[in-house]
Design an enzyme around this catalytic site. Structure first.
Site, PDB file in Angstrom:
ATOM      1  N   HIS A   1       5.594  -0.516   5.889  1.00 13.53           N
ATOM      2  CA  HIS A   1       4.608  -0.599   5.458  1.00 13.53           C
ATOM      3  C   HIS A   1       4.376   1.182   5.666  1.00 13.53           C
ATOM      4  O   HIS A   1       5.473   1.956   5.603  1.00 13.53           O
ATOM      5  CB  HIS A   1       4.033  -0.130   7.678  1.00 13.53           C
ATOM      6  CG  HIS A   1       2.320  -1.025   6.899  1.00 13.53           C
ATOM      7  ND1 HIS A   1       0.974  -0.892   6.818  1.00 13.53           N
ATOM      8  CD2 HIS A   1       1.866  -1.909   6.385  1.00 13.53           C
ATOM      9  CE1 HIS A   1       0.196  -0.747   6.975  1.00 13.53           C
ATOM     10  NE2 HIS A   1       0.569  -2.241   6.090  1.00 13.53           N
TER      11      HIS A   1
ATOM     12  N   ASP B   1       2.745  -9.453   7.541  1.00 11.95           N
ATOM     13  CA  ASP B   1       2.931 -11.144   7.141  1.00 11.95           C
ATOM     14  C   ASP B   1       4.608 -11.670   7.533  1.00 11.95           C
ATOM     15  O   ASP B   1       4.550 -12.518   7.199  1.00 11.95           O
ATOM     16  CB  ASP B   1       3.574 -10.433   5.976  1.00 11.95           C
ATOM     17  CG  ASP B   1       1.754 -10.345   5.026  1.00 11.95           C
ATOM     18  OD1 ASP B   1       1.408 -10.375   5.515  1.00 11.95           O
ATOM     19  OD2 ASP B   1       1.636  -9.294   4.462  1.00 11.95           O
TER      20      ASP B   1
HETATM   21  N1  ACO Z   1      13.133  -3.906   2.208  1.00 14.67           N
HETATM   22  C1  ACO Z   1      13.954  -2.903   2.198  1.00 14.67           C
HETATM   23  N2  ACO Z   1      13.980  -0.945   2.124  1.00 14.67           N
HETATM   24  C2  ACO Z   1      12.134  -1.027   1.637  1.00 14.67           C
HETATM   25  C3  ACO Z   1      11.250  -1.775   2.423  1.00 14.67           C
HETATM   26  C4  ACO Z   1      11.811  -3.365   1.930  1.00 14.67           C
HETATM   27  N3  ACO Z   1      10.820  -3.616   2.608  1.00 14.67           N
HETATM   28  N4  ACO Z   1      10.345  -1.428   1.893  1.00 14.67           N
HETATM   29  C5  ACO Z   1      10.943  -0.099   1.611  1.00 14.67           C
HETATM   30  N5  ACO Z   1      12.178   0.549   1.544  1.00 14.67           N
HETATM   31  C6  ACO Z   1      12.087   1.581   1.525  1.00 14.67           C
HETATM   32  C7  ACO Z   1      12.331   1.677   0.075  1.00 14.67           C
HETATM   33  O1  ACO Z   1      13.576   1.834  -1.144  1.00 14.67           O
HETATM   34  C8  ACO Z   1      12.324   3.331  -0.484  1.00 14.67           C
HETATM   35  O2  ACO Z   1      14.059   3.622   0.406  1.00 14.67           O
HETATM   36  P1  ACO Z   1      13.304   5.330  -0.581  1.00 14.67           P
HETATM   37  O3  ACO Z   1      13.212   5.656  -0.149  1.00 14.67           O
HETATM   38  O4  ACO Z   1      15.424   5.178  -0.499  1.00 14.67           O
HETATM   39  O5  ACO Z   1      13.348   5.397  -2.171  1.00 14.67           O
HETATM   40  C9  ACO Z   1      11.192   3.618   1.881  1.00 14.67           C
HETATM   41  O6  ACO Z   1      11.830   2.772   2.111  1.00 14.67           O
HETATM   42  C10 ACO Z   1      10.139   3.695   1.027  1.00 14.67           C
HETATM   43  O7  ACO Z   1       9.408   3.088   0.707  1.00 14.67           O
HETATM   44  P2  ACO Z   1       8.484   2.858  -0.335  1.00 14.67           P
HETATM   45  O8  ACO Z   1       8.063   1.793  -1.311  1.00 14.67           O
HETATM   46  O9  ACO Z   1       8.067   3.978  -1.178  1.00 14.67           O
HETATM   47  O10 ACO Z   1       7.070   3.481   0.514  1.00 14.67           O
HETATM   48  P3  ACO Z   1       5.784   2.020   0.566  1.00 14.67           P
HETATM   49  O11 ACO Z   1       4.464   3.060   1.328  1.00 14.67           O
HETATM   50  O12 ACO Z   1       5.083   3.175  -0.961  1.00 14.67           O
HETATM   51  O13 ACO Z   1       5.374   1.025   0.541  1.00 14.67           O
HETATM   52  C11 ACO Z   1       5.627  -1.689   1.410  1.00 14.67           C
HETATM   53  C12 ACO Z   1       5.362   0.462   0.990  1.00 14.67           C
HETATM   54  C13 ACO Z   1       4.616  -1.347  -0.389  1.00 14.67           C
HETATM   55  C14 ACO Z   1       4.243  -2.032   2.244  1.00 14.67           C
HETATM   56  C15 ACO Z   1       7.167  -1.272   1.233  1.00 14.67           C
HETATM   57  O14 ACO Z   1       7.243  -1.457   2.442  1.00 14.67           O
HETATM   58  C16 ACO Z   1       7.156  -3.139   0.460  1.00 14.67           C
HETATM   59  O15 ACO Z   1       7.357  -3.513  -0.443  1.00 14.67           O
HETATM   60  N6  ACO Z   1       7.543  -3.867   1.625  1.00 14.67           N
HETATM   61  C17 ACO Z   1       7.930  -5.390   1.169  1.00 14.67           C
HETATM   62  C18 ACO Z   1       6.824  -6.230   1.120  1.00 14.67           C
HETATM   63  C19 ACO Z   1       5.497  -6.157   2.106  1.00 14.67           C
HETATM   64  O16 ACO Z   1       6.415  -6.868   3.371  1.00 14.67           O
HETATM   65  N7  ACO Z   1       4.188  -5.986   1.979  1.00 14.67           N
HETATM   66  C20 ACO Z   1       3.368  -6.103   3.305  1.00 14.67           C
HETATM   67  C21 ACO Z   1       2.692  -4.877   3.293  1.00 14.67           C
HETATM   68  S1  ACO Z   1       1.527  -5.564   4.937  1.00 14.67           S
HETATM   69  C22 ACO Z   1       0.239  -5.669   4.216  1.00 14.67           C
HETATM   70  O17 ACO Z   1      -0.450  -5.535   2.915  1.00 14.67           O
HETATM   71  C23 ACO Z   1      -0.492  -6.569   4.786  1.00 14.67           C
END
Ligand code: ACO
Length: 427
Positions: free
Chosen positions: A305, A362
């Protein structure tokens, strides 16, 4: 004078006021920065930017805290009702018993939709994604309710807010009914907000529909858990759309479009599909490795998140609700075991620990919704239904602010510098 942030850039000393909220990080007021220095700030994903002042919802992502008007989400989910939370978000305080009854009555009097709207549905393909239908139909409300589109009139704004909250279950149920070829059901205002939605979704005109109290309670709780969440992508979209003076129905349609994406509200659908693909717990390690592999686009859906760097407090309630629904419906789902095991493995893996990736709201919601009988394509629709109150409350807060301006970010331009046009026969 309060705290000042002082720094120097391009040979100029800059003084910016530091603003303090009631709780949470201070913010540096950079509104005069461009005037003073000729420079913008650069923050494409808004990772360090507060886009507005708000008194609605507070999140402490490090501690896993979520408060609506000061009340912790766990207490609201356990002790309150969705109608009460709607009132709280819209009005700032919990209602008295009479106020709640009156609010409930008002909302129930707006549950029907214009009869002409039914023909609007018939223009969609039967296999349309219900979120596509939601975007279209909610935007189309502005063509039906002209008497509540004047945003300068507080009464019209209130009526539009009530209409949106009241009609969303009807519109969502109709999207579902249309996709399965069953007749639409009119609302039954003798039922609760949530009971009415369940009946319109799963009932048929040929039979009485019995609302299971435990399912009604679980569904109501799911609505509470999704009611508002500060300045997330869809809420910011609603605010940005509304900042130009667009009508509330158009603004909420914009929010629905944004919510649809898999990185936001679409994650509940994607999370259950991922669990189905994983299937049994023995296959989890393979997917954990994929999630960690930089060259693989796969991510654990329902994990991570932008704000929570701790357990999402909504996921805790969601996990316990799974068991309640299973008991009430006398069903079980092996995917719940897979989800629990996946969470356990991920939370003990250095990759997820270091990046502070925890289950979000979720991760478990799909298992509950699937047990209740919703197809995955309806999951994000339910999220939109519940989030409507948050969108509407945030939109009202913004419009009521006398200092409100159109949202207009700037950019770091990296395209060609000025050059002269060359006629086509000379290129
Ligand atoms: N699985 C594996 N790796 C992940 C995940 C994941 N679910 N989420 C983040 N990471 C990693 C990224 O690869 C990144 O790694 P790096 O620093 O080595 O590049 C690091 O963690 C940070 O991730 P970002 O994408 O930069 O974080 P951001 O804050 O932009 O994204 C998000 C947050 C979009 C929710 C992300 O965690 C994700 O895609 N999760 C899966 C989708 C999801 O569950 N979304 C629901 C969010 S809650 C809602 O909207 C109700």
């Amino acid at each position: 004078m309060g705290d000042q942030a002082k720094f120097s850039v391009g040979g100029k000393d800059v003084d910016c006021a530091v603003m303090k909220g009631s709780v949470g990080p201070d913010v540096i007021d950079i509104r005069k920065l461009y005037g003073q220095t000729g420079m913008f700030t650069f923050d494409p994903g808004f990772t360090s930017t507060a886009s507005c002042e708000s008194a609605l919802t507070f999140i402490d992502g490090e501690e896993g805290v979520l408060l609506h008007r000061g009340y912790p989400i766990g207490q609201l989910a356990e002790q309150s009702s969705f109608m009460e939370v709607c009132y709280l978000l819209l009005n700032g305080e919990l209602p008295s018993k009479d106020e709640l009854e009156q609010f409930d009555y008002t909302i129930s009097r707006h549950t029907m939709v214009h009869e002409q709207l039914a023909t609007f549905y018939r223009g969609f393909r039967r296999d349309a994604h219900p979120m596509a239908i939601m975007c279209g139909v909610v935007g189309a409300l502005s063509a039906f309710y002209h008497d509540s589109t004047d945003i300068a009139d507080p009464l019209q704004r209130r009526i539009a807010s009530h209409r949106l909250i009241a009609k969303m279950p009807t519109i969502a149920a109709m999207a579902y009914k249309y996709s399965i070829g069953q007749p639409f059901l009119y609302p039954d205002n003798s039922l609760s907000y949530t009971g009415n939605f369940l009946r319109m979704t799963f009932g048929v005109p040929a039979e009485e529909y019995e609302v299971l109290p435990a399912v009604e309670k679980a569904m109501d709780r799911i609505f509470i858990l999704h009611a508002d969440h500060e300045q997330n992508a869809s809420t910011s979209t609603v605010r940005l759309a509304g900042s130009s003076g667009a009508n509330p129905f158009a603004c909420i349609a914009a929010g629905i479009a944004c919510l649809w994406g898999p990185a936001h509200g679409g994650a509940n659908e994607a999370a259950l599909e991922m669990l189905r693909e994983i299937g049994t717990p023995d296959r989890i390690p393979h997917y954990i490795e994929r999630a960690k592999d930089k060259d693989d686009p796969f991510r654990l859906m329902g994990f991570g998140h932008r704000v929570y760097k701790n357990y999402d407090p909504r996921a805790t309630v969601m996990q316990s609700t799974v068991r309640e629904v299973f008991d009430a419906m006398k069903v079980t789902d092996p995917l719940f075991e897979t989800a629990l095991r996946l969470e356990e493995i991920a939370l003990n893996d250095p990759y997820f620990i270091e990046k502070k990736l925890f289950p979000n709201v979720d991760f478990y919601s799909g298992i509950i919704l699937s047990a209740i009988g919703f197809p995955t394509t309806m999951f994000t629709v339910l999220f939109a239904l519940a989030r409507t109150v948050g969108w509407v409350a945030q939109w009202n807060e913004m419009i009521s602010d006398p200092g409100q301006k159109i949202g207009r970010p700037r950019q770091l331009y990296t395209g060609p510098v000025q050059r002269d046009y060359v006629p086509v026969d000379q290129r």
